[in-house]
Design a protein around this motif. Structure first.
Motif, PDB file in Angstrom:
ATOM      1  N   ASP A 220      -7.928  -3.256  -7.652  1.00 10.31           N
ATOM      2  CA  ASP A 220      -7.687  -4.520  -6.948  1.00 10.31           C
ATOM      3  C   ASP A 220      -6.686  -5.386  -7.702  1.00 10.31           C
ATOM      4  N   THR A 221      -5.664  -4.747  -8.272  1.00 11.54           N
ATOM      5  CA  THR A 221      -4.605  -5.471  -8.975  1.00 11.54           C
ATOM      6  C   THR A 221      -3.649  -6.118  -7.968  1.00 11.54           C
ATOM      7  N   GLY A 222      -3.036  -7.215  -8.380  1.00 10.57           N
ATOM      8  CA  GLY A 222      -2.091  -7.909  -7.502  1.00 10.57           C
ATOM      9  C   GLY A 222      -2.814  -8.865  -6.574  1.00 10.57           C
ATOM     10  N   ASN A 223      -2.186  -9.166  -5.440  1.00  8.84           N
ATOM     11  CA  ASN A 223      -2.714 -10.112  -4.463  1.00  8.84           C
ATOM     12  C   ASN A 223      -3.715  -9.395  -3.571  1.00  8.84           C
ATOM     13  N   THR A 224      -4.974  -9.492  -3.924  1.00 13.72           N
ATOM     14  CA  THR A 224      -6.006  -8.766  -3.188  1.00 13.72           C
ATOM     15  C   THR A 224      -7.319  -9.523  -3.238  1.00 13.72           C
ATOM     16  N   THR A 225      -8.181  -9.259  -2.279  1.00 17.49           N
ATOM     17  CA  THR A 225      -9.508  -9.875  -2.230  1.00 17.49           C
ATOM     18  C   THR A 225     -10.590  -8.896  -2.649  1.00 17.49           C
ATOM     19  N   GLY A 226     -10.200  -7.726  -3.079  1.00 19.99           N
ATOM     20  CA  GLY A 226     -11.174  -6.724  -3.492  1.00 19.99           C
ATOM     21  C   GLY A 226     -10.493  -5.356  -3.586  1.00 19.99           C
ATOM     22  N   PRO A 227     -11.137  -4.393  -4.185  1.00 20.95           N
ATOM     23  CA  PRO A 227     -10.527  -3.068  -4.344  1.00 20.95           C
ATOM     24  C   PRO A 227     -10.273  -2.379  -3.000  1.00 20.95           C
ATOM     25  N   HIS A 228      -9.122  -1.846  -2.869  1.00 22.81           N
ATOM     26  CA  HIS A 228      -8.729  -1.049  -1.703  1.00 22.81           C
ATOM     27  C   HIS A 228      -7.357  -0.435  -1.999  1.00 22.81           C
ATOM     28  N   LEU A 229      -6.859   0.368  -1.101  1.00 25.65           N
ATOM     29  CA  LEU A 229      -5.507   0.917  -1.251  1.00 25.65           C
ATOM     30  C   LEU A 229      -4.621   0.333  -0.162  1.00 25.65           C
ATOM     31  N   HIS A 230      -3.558  -0.280  -0.595  1.00 25.45           N
ATOM     32  CA  HIS A 230      -2.539  -0.732   0.356  1.00 25.45           C
ATOM     33  C   HIS A 230      -1.507   0.392   0.480  1.00 25.45           C
ATOM     34  N   PHE A 231      -1.293   0.823   1.727  1.00 25.60           N
ATOM     35  CA  PHE A 231      -0.346   1.926   1.972  1.00 25.60           C
ATOM     36  C   PHE A 231       0.728   1.484   2.956  1.00 25.60           C
ATOM     37  N   GLU A 232       1.991   1.743   2.605  1.00 22.85           N
ATOM     38  CA  GLU A 232       3.105   1.434   3.492  1.00 22.85           C
ATOM     39  C   GLU A 232       3.980   2.669   3.717  1.00 22.85           C
ATOM     40  N   ALA A 233       4.587   2.705   4.894  1.00 21.28           N
ATOM     41  CA  ALA A 233       5.629   3.687   5.196  1.00 21.28           C
ATOM     42  C   ALA A 233       6.908   2.901   5.444  1.00 21.28           C
ATOM     43  N   ARG A 234       8.030   3.390   4.875  1.00 25.77           N
ATOM     44  CA  ARG A 234       9.285   2.630   4.951  1.00 25.77           C
ATOM     45  C   ARG A 234      10.469   3.547   5.281  1.00 25.77           C
ATOM     46  N   THR A 235      11.490   2.907   5.778  1.00 24.54           N
ATOM     47  CA  THR A 235      12.753   3.621   5.969  1.00 24.54           C
ATOM     48  C   THR A 235      13.614   3.554   4.714  1.00 24.54           C
ATOM     49  N   SER A 238      13.075  -0.616  -0.387  1.00 23.56           N
ATOM     50  CA  SER A 238      12.906  -2.055  -0.589  1.00 23.56           C
ATOM     51  C   SER A 238      11.897  -2.668   0.382  1.00 23.56           C
ATOM     52  N   TYR A 239      11.339  -3.743  -0.034  1.00 26.05           N
ATOM     53  CA  TYR A 239      10.417  -4.510   0.797  1.00 26.05           C
ATOM     54  C   TYR A 239      11.130  -4.943   2.079  1.00 26.05           C
ATOM     55  N   GLY A 240      10.394  -4.908   3.190  1.00 28.03           N
ATOM     56  CA  GLY A 240      10.960  -5.322   4.465  1.00 28.03           C
ATOM     57  C   GLY A 240      11.455  -4.176   5.330  1.00 28.03           C
ATOM     58  N   SER A 241      11.438  -2.951   4.797  1.00 30.28           N
ATOM     59  CA  SER A 241      11.888  -1.797   5.596  1.00 30.28           C
ATOM     60  C   SER A 241      10.700  -1.013   6.140  1.00 30.28           C
ATOM     61  N   ASP A 242       9.563  -1.723   6.257  1.00 26.57           N
ATOM     62  CA  ASP A 242       8.325  -1.048   6.645  1.00 26.57           C
ATOM     63  C   ASP A 242       8.338  -0.609   8.111  1.00 26.57           C
ATOM     64  N   ILE A 243       7.610   0.451   8.391  1.00 29.12           N
ATOM     65  CA  ILE A 243       7.358   0.957   9.742  1.00 29.12           C
ATOM     66  C   ILE A 243       5.866   1.173   9.881  1.00 29.12           C
ATOM     67  N   ASP A 244       5.389   1.417  11.096  1.00 30.02           N
ATOM     68  CA  ASP A 244       3.952   1.576  11.344  1.00 30.02           C
ATOM     69  C   ASP A 244       3.414   2.789  10.577  1.00 30.02           C
ATOM     70  N   PRO A 245       2.549   2.550   9.572  1.00 29.04           N
ATOM     71  CA  PRO A 245       2.028   3.664   8.771  1.00 29.04           C
ATOM     72  C   PRO A 245       1.149   4.635   9.552  1.00 29.04           C
ATOM     73  N   ILE A 246       0.375   4.144  10.528  1.00 31.99           N
ATOM     74  CA  ILE A 246      -0.498   5.014  11.303  1.00 31.99           C
ATOM     75  C   ILE A 246       0.337   5.959  12.165  1.00 31.99           C
ATOM     76  N   ALA A 247       1.342   5.377  12.849  1.00 35.46           N
ATOM     77  CA  ALA A 247       2.224   6.223  13.664  1.00 35.46           C
ATOM     78  C   ALA A 247       2.969   7.228  12.767  1.00 35.46           C
ATOM     79  N   TYR A 248       3.367   6.772  11.591  1.00 41.26           N
ATOM     80  CA  TYR A 248       4.075   7.639  10.641  1.00 41.26           C
ATOM     81  C   TYR A 248       3.210   8.837  10.255  1.00 41.26           C
ATOM     82  N   LEU A 249       1.967   8.587   9.876  1.00 40.00           N
ATOM     83  CA  LEU A 249       1.081   9.669   9.448  1.00 40.00           C
ATOM     84  C   LEU A 249       0.697  10.570  10.619  1.00 40.00           C
TER      85      LEU A 249
END
Length: 256
Positions: A220-235, A238-249
């Protein structure tokens, strides 16, 4: 006393007379049995001639029999040698076929193994086994600086293994501000994935990772309210190039 003789000259017997006398003499001897006696050896020879021929014939016959027997033995030996040669050729052919089959089977197994490995390396998996999405993509709220969630959160207690979702190369591994300890991987297909809020990082920049390989531990390091995994998919990385991770997977065969 006076002797008287016929008048005229005394002559020697002529050749014809001598011949006639000889013939007569021979006839007389024959009558007396002398010629018969003399002729007996010749007759005996003539009489015994068939016996001699029989002996010769018997000898020839024996030679022929011996020759036939030897020929039979030679033929038998040749047949045995041919049989042995045929058997050896058959054994060699069977061995060749067995070796060819074994080689083909090995090649087939190797091809299957390569294909399986290729599929494995081109496959994608979930970043955490047996988890679920606790916060969806683009969820709004003040907790995120952009005003919405740029990835998805997987439920995970602290200390849970985090895996690379696919084949790629690590391009970032360290502190990521609001993401806490994070990892960014350039995937083999040119896209990028990010893993945030980790308690520890197990890879380094430039390292190549495979699908399902452990890369860190959730926290739970960084900006978080508790332990979890933050997962992103990107093009991009850099930050801001994110796409829908569920559709990606899901488009890559991962059921989330």
């Amino acid at each position: 006393m006076a002797f008287t003789r016929a008048t005229g000259k005394h002559r020697r017997p002529s050749a014809m007379s001598r011949k006639s006398a000889n013939i007569a003499g021979i006839a007389t001897l024959a009558t007396a049995g002398v010629v018969g006696t003399l002729a007996s050896p010749a007759l005996a020879a003539e009489t015994s001639a068939p016996a001699a021929a029989s002996v010769e014939d018997t000898g020839i016959t024996q030679a022929i029999v011996i020759g036939d027997s030897l020929a039979d033995r030679i033929d038998a030996q040749a047949a045995a040698q041919k049989h042995a040669a045929d058997k050896a050729r058959a054994a060699a052919e069977a061995k060749r076929k067995a070796e060819a089959k074994a080689k083909e089977e090995r090649a087939a197994k190797e091809r299957a193994a390569r294909e399986a490995e290729r599929k494995r390396l081109n496959s994608f998996v979930a970043p955490i086994d047996g988890s679920y999405v606790s916060t969806g993509y683009k969820t709004g709220g003040s907790i995120w600086s952009s005003g919405s969630h740029t990835g998805i959160d997987f439920h995970a207690g602290e200390g849970t293994s985090v895996h690379a979702v696919g084949l790629g190369t690590v391009v970032e591994a360290g502190w990521g501000g609001a993401y806490g300890n994070n990892i960014v991987i350039r995937m083999n297909d040119g896209t990028y994935t990010q893993y945030g809020h980790l308690s520890s990082i197990g890879v380094s920049v430039g390292q190549r990772v495979e699908p399902g390989q452990q890369i860190g531990i959730s926290g739970d390091t960084g900006n978080t309210t508790g332990p979890h995994l933050h997962f992103e998919a990107r093009t991009g990385s850099s930050y801001g190039s994110d796409i829908d991770p569920i559709a990606y997977l899901r488009s890559r065969g991962v059921n989330v």
